[in-house]
Scaffold this motif. Structure first.
Motif, short mmCIF file in Angstrom:
data_model
loop_
_atom_site.label_atom_id
_atom_site.label_comp_id
_atom_site.label_asym_id
_atom_site.label_seq_id
_atom_site.Cartn_x
_atom_site.Cartn_y
_atom_site.Cartn_z
N LEU A 168 -5.59 0.19 6.12
CA LEU A 168 -6.49 -0.02 7.25
C LEU A 168 -7.87 -0.48 6.79
CD1 LEU A 168 -5.54 3.07 9.45
CD2 LEU A 168 -4.90 0.68 9.80
N ASP A 169 -8.40 0.14 5.72
CA ASP A 169 -9.70 -0.25 5.20
C ASP A 169 -9.69 -1.69 4.68
OD1 ASP A 169 -10.75 2.21 5.84
OD2 ASP A 169 -10.59 3.02 3.80
N ASP A 170 -8.61 -2.08 4.00
CA ASP A 170 -8.51 -3.43 3.47
C ASP A 170 -8.43 -4.45 4.60
OD1 ASP A 170 -8.49 -5.15 1.33
OD2 ASP A 170 -6.31 -5.15 1.14
N ILE A 171 -7.70 -4.15 5.64
CA ILE A 171 -7.60 -5.06 6.78
C ILE A 171 -8.94 -5.16 7.49
CG2 ILE A 171 -6.55 -5.36 9.06
CD1 ILE A 171 -3.99 -4.11 7.82
N ARG A 172 -9.63 -4.04 7.63
CA ARG A 172 -10.96 -4.04 8.27
C ARG A 172 -11.94 -4.91 7.47
NH1 ARG A 172 -13.43 -1.08 11.99
NH2 ARG A 172 -11.78 0.45 12.05
N ALA A 207 -11.22 -7.36 5.46
CA ALA A 207 -10.81 -8.77 5.59
C ALA A 207 -11.28 -9.35 6.92
CB ALA A 207 -9.30 -8.89 5.46
N LEU A 208 -11.15 -8.58 7.98
CA LEU A 208 -11.58 -9.06 9.30
C LEU A 208 -13.09 -9.20 9.36
CD1 LEU A 208 -9.21 -7.08 11.65
CD2 LEU A 208 -9.18 -9.52 11.18
N GLU A 209 -13.83 -8.25 8.77
CA GLU A 209 -15.28 -8.34 8.77
C GLU A 209 -15.75 -9.56 7.99
OE1 GLU A 209 -16.63 -4.55 7.36
OE2 GLU A 209 -16.51 -3.65 9.34
N GLY A 210 -15.03 -9.92 6.94
CA GLY A 210 -15.36 -11.11 6.17
C GLY A 210 -15.14 -12.39 6.96
N TYR A 228 0.84 -1.19 0.00
CA TYR A 228 0.00 0.00 0.00
C TYR A 228 0.88 1.24 0.00
CZ TYR A 228 -3.46 -3.42 1.50
OH TYR A 228 -4.27 -4.51 1.57
N GLN A 229 0.34 2.31 -0.60
CA GLN A 229 1.01 3.59 -0.60
C GLN A 229 0.29 4.59 0.32
OE1 GLN A 229 3.98 3.93 -2.11
NE2 GLN A 229 3.70 1.77 -2.64
N ILE A 230 -0.98 4.32 0.62
CA ILE A 230 -1.78 5.19 1.48
C ILE A 230 -2.23 4.37 2.68
CG2 ILE A 230 -3.85 6.63 1.62
CD1 ILE A 230 -3.61 6.99 -1.44
N ILE A 231 -1.97 4.86 3.88
CA ILE A 231 -2.23 4.10 5.10
C ILE A 231 -3.71 3.80 5.27
CG2 ILE A 231 -2.40 6.09 6.65
CD1 ILE A 231 -0.70 2.76 7.50
N TYR A 232 -4.60 4.71 4.85
CA TYR A 232 -6.04 4.48 5.01
C TYR A 232 -6.51 3.32 4.15
CZ TYR A 232 -5.83 8.93 7.39
OH TYR A 232 -5.51 9.93 8.26
#
Length: 173
Positions: A58-62, A64-67, A51-55
């Motif tokens: 974070l959104d991608d990890i969120r 993945a966890l919600e899935g 990733y180049q943008i931290i948000y």
């Protein structure tokens, strides 16, 4: 989430081997994987995300966890009917002569029989009749005949409550 390893610098072969051994995902921020590490990651089946943008990370990890969260089952009440008379039938068993108090009663829906505020039986509605006709549903303010699947212990003034189960996806707050 378990952080297996963190460090600075590019993603290398040892990072890929560690991720493969621990069944992990490699997340890189403002870095790339060297060509040998990329090839090894493909061979080992390791997911490398950069990733180049931290948000975005974070959104991608969120997501993945919600899935990974199991959906929550929610019960939705669809209607209530009061038994006003019980009819005996040699072929069908006991038939509840009901008045639909609110909502609608649907054939095949999940239902519970409530007697004196205690659930006596939970099951499905086997048949639903309005006068002499089989019907799919009956709305509030009408009378109908209801039989349960494999249950006959019904009495006058019992309440039949119908409901459906909905799957609601959980989210991280």
């Amino acid at each position: 989430i378990h952080v297996v390893h963190s460090g600075v610098g590019g993603i290398n072969e040892s990072d890929v081997m560690l991720a493969a051994a621990s069944d992990a995902v490699i997340i890189g921020f403002h870095v790339t994987a060297n060509p040998r590490a990329q090839k090894l990651a493909e061979q080992e089946g390791v997911d490398v995300r950069t990733y180049q943008i931290i948000y975005e990370a974070l959104d991608d990890i969120r997501r993945a966890l919600e899935g990974m969260l199991a959906p929550e089952t929610k019960e939705v009440i669809t209607g209530h009917a009061e038994i006003r008379k019980v009819f005996r039938s040699s072929s069908l068993g006991n038939i509840a002569g009901c008045f639909v108090l609110d909502g609608d009663i649907t054939r095949g829906s999940l239902a519970r029989l409530i007697r004196d505020d205690v659930v006596v039986h939970q099951g499905r509605i086997a048949s639903l009749r309005r006068e002499k006709d089989d019907v799919r549903s009956v709305v509030a303010g009408f009378e109908c005949g209801i039989t349960f699947e494999s249950f006959d212990d019904i009495k006058v003034h019992d309440i039949i409550e119908t409901y459906r189960l909905e799957q609601v996806a959980k989210s991280l707050a």
